[in-house]
Every structure is written in structure tokens, then in C-alpha cells.
Design a protein around this motif. Structure first.
Motif: not given
Length: 278
Positions: A158-178
Motif C-alpha cells: 500500500v505504501y508503495d502504491a500511494v506515496a513516492n518512497p523518494a519523497a516525504e512520506g512513502g514507507r515508514p521507517l522500519p522499527t524493531d517490531r520486524i
């Protein structure tokens, strides 16, 4: 850590990951829900619908474990299994299609209700009981881990579809939840071989991953000959097939370790098609 406290921690992380995705999709315009995502044939609505549908099935599975609390639990789950057997290759996609066709407000409401019901149902599973699923039976903690993995992975689409990862927004920064995804990716090593009808190596691998926080996560014996190291985020994207092997920083030592990275998958079902190289 007790099984109950482990489950509480897992559910808290699952809630946080779902809340992050919900915050993004809540801000979309109605037409944005039809935006194509990297998964072929799936829109933003399909991604959220799949999460909602699977949460609902997991609730039904959990309710088979306590007949006194949920007297219709087994019958409800048997109906799910019957439908699945009637369309083995398509019933999951059919569930996503059905919910994706709902009005956006209704889809989000279904997803919200399912997320809440899942937490309540998993906490109510009797100690030591396992839930039926479309593969081996699962403990509540295993189900919560699987739901976290799917929520995180589909959110990336979803993040890849609705926002440009190179711009502000995009994928959130990963957390240690992963770490939940990484752990599942390691544990499903042999499963990945089985879906490719291959014999898994007899010896365990050593996995050393760098978490988003900088912490090092490890699995397997220190003296293992077959080894994988690198970014935990890249590893999680790889085992959920959200990135091509060549687009990761992962380093494999040994032919078996390298081969595993080309077939790894932490999700159930047939072998996925993976992602194209950037």
C-alpha cells in the motif's frame, strides 16, 4: 516470558502495525483505493480487504478451541474449510475480491472489527490449545506472529502504491517490531524448500541480522558453515517477497544459504512469484 505475556506483546505490535497502515489509508480519497499496488491485480482495496478477510478467518479458527464460549465455533470453521476445498487455488483471492467490492467505509469498518475481534479471540484461547488453520495447527502466539507478518508485508504494498518512497512520506521507517517477521522467515526455511519440492539441507544455518535499532539478531549455531548476514529489513522484505534478492545487502556464505535466499518465503501457500529486480 510467559505465553500470555508473549501473546500480549505480539498483539500490541500487531495493533501498532495495523494502526500505522490505517492512518495512511484513512487519508486516501475514494478513488485512491482503486490504485494498483505491486501485487499483480490487487488494488489498495484488495490489500486491506485481504487483511480483513484473513483476520476474520483467524477469529473463526480461534473460536473452535472453546465450545462452551463459542458453541458454533467448530461448525463455522468447518464451513470455511468446505469452501476452501471447493476452490483451493482461488478461495483466498475470492475473499479479497468480495470485501474489496464493498464501499470504502464498510470495508474499513469490517477491518477494524476484525482486528479487535482477533485480539479478543486469541486471548481467549485456552492455555495449551492450538487453532486449526489451512496448514498445521497454530498456537495463538504463532497466529499473532503470522498476522503481524502479513499486515506488515501488505502495508508495504500500500505504501508503495500511494506515496513516492523518494519523497516525504512513502514507507515508514522500519522499527524493531520486524523481528517477528525475521523470526518467522528463519523458522520457515524448510517450508520454503518444501513448496519448491526440494529437500532442505540437514544442517542449520547461522543468521546474523542488523535490526533497525542497530541491535544484532542471531539464529542458529555460531559455527555453522552456511551463513546469512545483513540488514534485518532487507531480510524481512525478502522472505515476504517484497524485494528481489539482488536488491538486498544480504551476504550468503555457502551455496545452500545462497539458494535459500532465492526461494525464501515466510507466508503460507504456493511459491510466490517474488519481485522484479530494480
Amino acid at each position: 516470558m510467559t505465553s500470555r505475556s508473549l501473546l500480549d506483546d505480539l498483539l500490541a505490535d500487531l495493533t501498532a502495525e495495523g494502526d500505522a497502515l490505517r492512518a495512511v489509508v484513512t487519508g486516501l480519497e475514494p478513488d485512491d483505493w482503486a490504485t494498483a499496488t505491486p501485487a499483480p491485480g490487487w488494488s489498495v482495496a484488495h490489500q486491506v480487504a485481504h487483511l480483513a478477510w484473513t483476520d476474520e478467518q483467524a477469529v473463526l479458527a480461534a473460536r473452535t478451541t472453546d465450545p462452551e464460549r463459542w458453541p458454533t465455533g467448530k461448525a463455522d470453521w468447518d464451513a470455511v474449510v468446505t469452501a476452501a476445498l471447493a476452490d483451493v487455488d482461488g478461495f483466498v483471492d475470492a475473499g479479497a475480491e468480495e470485501l474489496a467490492a464493498l464501499p470504502v467505509e464498510e470495508l474499513v469498518s469490517r477491518w477494524d472489527a476484525g482486528r479487535t475481534a482477533l485480539g479478543e479471540a486469541l486471548r481467549a484461547v485456552p492455555d495449551g490449545a492450538k487453532m486449526p488453520w489451512f496448514g498445521p495447527p497454530m498456537s495463538p502466539a504463532s497466529m499473532a506472529t503470522a498476522r503481524y507478518m502479513e499486515t506488515w508485508a501488505h502495508a508495504l504494498d500500500v505504501y508503495d502504491a500511494v506515496a513516492n518512497p523518494a519523497a516525504e512520506g512513502g514507507r515508514p521507517l522500519p522499527t524493531d517490531r520486524i523481528r517477528h517477521v525475521a523470526h518467522l522467515g528463519v523458522r520457515t526455511r524448510d517450508f520454503a524448500y518444501s513448496v519448491h519440492q526440494q529437500e532442505p539441507p540437514a544442517e542449520p544455518f547461522r543468521i546474523e541480522l542488523t535490526a533497525p535499532s542497530g541491535e544484532t539478531w542471531t539464529w542458529g549455531p555460531e559455527d555453522a558453515e552456511q551463513r546469512v548476514s545483513g540488514s534485518a529489513y532487507d531480510f524481512c522484505c525478502l522472505v515476504t517477497q517484497r524485494v528481489h534478492r539482488d536488491d538486498t545487502d544480504l551476504v550468503a556464505v555457502g551455496d545452500d544459504a545462497e539458494h535459500w535466499l532465492t526461494i525464501a518465503q515466510a507466508f503460507a501457500g504456493p511459491a510466490g512469484g517474488g519481485r522484479d529486480k530494480r
